[in-house]
Scaffold this motif. Structure first.
Motif, PDB file in Angstrom:
ATOM      1  N   ALA A  42      -3.411   8.820  20.714  1.00 40.71           N
ATOM      2  CA  ALA A  42      -2.019   9.117  21.099  1.00 40.71           C
ATOM      3  C   ALA A  42      -1.068   7.970  20.798  1.00 40.71           C
ATOM      4  N   GLY A  43      -1.487   6.729  21.045  1.00 39.40           N
ATOM      5  CA  GLY A  43      -0.620   5.585  20.784  1.00 39.40           C
ATOM      6  C   GLY A  43      -0.289   5.441  19.309  1.00 39.40           C
ATOM      7  N   TYR A  44      -1.283   5.678  18.458  1.00 39.05           N
ATOM      8  CA  TYR A  44      -1.046   5.616  17.007  1.00 39.05           C
ATOM      9  C   TYR A  44      -0.066   6.704  16.580  1.00 39.05           C
ATOM     10  N   ILE A  45      -0.319   7.933  17.018  1.00 38.16           N
ATOM     11  CA  ILE A  45       0.549   9.043  16.610  1.00 38.16           C
ATOM     12  C   ILE A  45       1.982   8.803  17.086  1.00 38.16           C
ATOM     13  N   ALA A  60      -5.464   0.981  16.285  1.00 36.00           N
ATOM     14  CA  ALA A  60      -4.681   1.479  15.146  1.00 36.00           C
ATOM     15  C   ALA A  60      -3.180   1.180  15.265  1.00 36.00           C
ATOM     16  N   PRO A  61      -2.555   1.274  16.452  1.00 42.01           N
ATOM     17  CA  PRO A  61      -1.125   0.934  16.520  1.00 42.01           C
ATOM     18  C   PRO A  61      -0.846  -0.519  16.123  1.00 42.01           C
ATOM     19  N   ALA A  66       3.412   5.940  17.572  1.00 40.99           N
ATOM     20  CA  ALA A  66       3.981   4.863  16.752  1.00 40.99           C
ATOM     21  C   ALA A  66       4.412   5.378  15.384  1.00 40.99           C
ATOM     22  N   VAL A  67       3.600   6.234  14.794  1.00 45.83           N
ATOM     23  CA  VAL A  67       3.940   6.802  13.480  1.00 45.83           C
ATOM     24  C   VAL A  67       5.162   7.694  13.582  1.00 45.83           C
ATOM     25  N   GLU A  68       5.176   8.557  14.583  1.00 45.50           N
ATOM     26  CA  GLU A  68       6.265   9.528  14.694  1.00 45.50           C
ATOM     27  C   GLU A  68       7.583   8.887  15.122  1.00 45.50           C
ATOM     28  N   ALA A  69       7.525   7.635  15.599  1.00 50.03           N
ATOM     29  CA  ALA A  69       8.749   6.909  15.938  1.00 50.03           C
ATOM     30  C   ALA A  69       9.373   6.237  14.718  1.00 50.03           C
ATOM     31  N   LEU A  70       8.641   6.203  13.609  1.00 51.38           N
ATOM     32  CA  LEU A  70       9.176   5.567  12.405  1.00 51.38           C
ATOM     33  C   LEU A  70      10.290   6.422  11.807  1.00 51.38           C
ATOM     34  N   PRO A  71      11.307   5.793  11.249  1.00 57.56           N
ATOM     35  CA  PRO A  71      12.378   6.579  10.623  1.00 57.56           C
ATOM     36  C   PRO A  71      11.902   7.249   9.330  1.00 57.56           C
ATOM     37  N   PHE A 115       0.842  -1.183   0.000  1.00 54.05           N
ATOM     38  CA  PHE A 115       0.000   0.000   0.000  1.00 54.05           C
ATOM     39  C   PHE A 115       0.881   1.238   0.000  1.00 54.05           C
ATOM     40  N   ASP A 116       0.429   2.265  -0.712  1.00 56.33           N
ATOM     41  CA  ASP A 116       1.166   3.531  -0.674  1.00 56.33           C
ATOM     42  C   ASP A 116       0.385   4.611   0.080  1.00 56.33           C
ATOM     43  N   CYS A 117      -0.774   4.222   0.629  1.00 54.26           N
ATOM     44  CA  CYS A 117      -1.551   5.135   1.467  1.00 54.26           C
ATOM     45  C   CYS A 117      -2.497   4.322   2.338  1.00 54.26           C
ATOM     46  N   VAL A 118      -2.579   4.684   3.609  1.00 54.67           N
ATOM     47  CA  VAL A 118      -3.539   4.062   4.527  1.00 54.67           C
ATOM     48  C   VAL A 118      -4.285   5.176   5.237  1.00 54.67           C
ATOM     49  N   PHE A 119      -5.615   5.052   5.263  1.00 54.27           N
ATOM     50  CA  PHE A 119      -6.453   6.001   5.992  1.00 54.27           C
ATOM     51  C   PHE A 119      -7.087   5.273   7.172  1.00 54.27           C
ATOM     52  N   PHE A 120      -6.698   5.680   8.378  1.00 55.13           N
ATOM     53  CA  PHE A 120      -7.219   5.087   9.611  1.00 55.13           C
ATOM     54  C   PHE A 120      -8.407   5.921  10.088  1.00 55.13           C
ATOM     55  N   ASP A 121      -9.598   5.325  10.069  1.00 55.01           N
ATOM     56  CA  ASP A 121     -10.783   6.065  10.510  1.00 55.01           C
ATOM     57  C   ASP A 121     -11.762   5.118  11.197  1.00 55.01           C
TER      58      ASP A 121
END
Length: 197
Positions: free
Chosen positions: A168-171, A138-139, A173-178, A126-132
């Protein structure tokens, strides 16, 4: 206009229905909880301008955001259908009918089930994921999706401002990605946008 007249007519009908339904419905599971138009337009433009072609949506409801995503993929010339996951079979059936009304049914593959279980079985990439959908899970979904994401990937999540504790947990996790750049747009209930590329 971002979408053609046929799609816009269906969207406006659904927006009106969603507002009326959600104002009188006490059971959260029976609410549509549709994406606000301003947020949906931003999602549409991000997917379209980024020329995304393999998109996953987690949380279909009755198909408002699904219509916006499918219309964006049609504009990019994507050949793969949007994959959209919904746990409620009745809402998924409503989404199918709405996609048919808008002429976009052939551009979407609707899946019904627990999103984390469904995501585990999807091959990607996938080149895009929308979490809603459920923000607490989500994490886990992100973790399962990481090996299935393209290097150049857009990650979107609604409710970043309306439900900060839940997301908060999702954000984090995302912001910890390189190599990820992210921000939150103050539209609708808050759209968190992250790009890795």
């Amino acid at each position: 206009m971002l979408v053609d007249a046929a799609v816009d007519r269906v969207l406006r009908d659904l927006e009106s229905f969603g507002r009326e339904n959600d104002s009188r419905e006490g059971d959260r599971a029976r609410k549509m909880l549709n994406l606000e138009r301003e947020t949906a337009e931003l999602v549409h433009v991000l997917v379209r301008s980024g020329r995304r072609r393999r998109v996953l949506e987690i949380g279909t409801s009755n198909g408002v955001s699904t219509l916006w995503l499918a219309a964006a993929l049609r504009a990019t010339g994507a050949t793969e259908p949007l994959i959209s996951v919904e746990r409620d079979p009745a809402k998924s059936a409503e989404a199918r009918a709405n996609l048919e009304r808008a002429g976009l049914a052939d551009r979407v593959r609707l899946l019904v089930g627990d999103a984390t279980e469904v995501v585990a079985g999807l091959p990607g990439p996938f080149d895009c994921v929308f979490f809603d959908a459920d923000r607490w899970s989500a994490p886990d979904q992100l973790r399962l999706l990481l090996p299935k994401l393209e290097r150049d990937c857009l990650l979107l999540a609604d409710n970043a401002l309306s439900h900060p504790e839940e997301i908060a947990g999702y954000i984090a996790a995302v912001e910890a990605l390189p190599d990820v750049a992210s921000t939150t747009f103050a539209v609708g209930k808050g759209l968190h946008v992250a790009h890795r590329g």
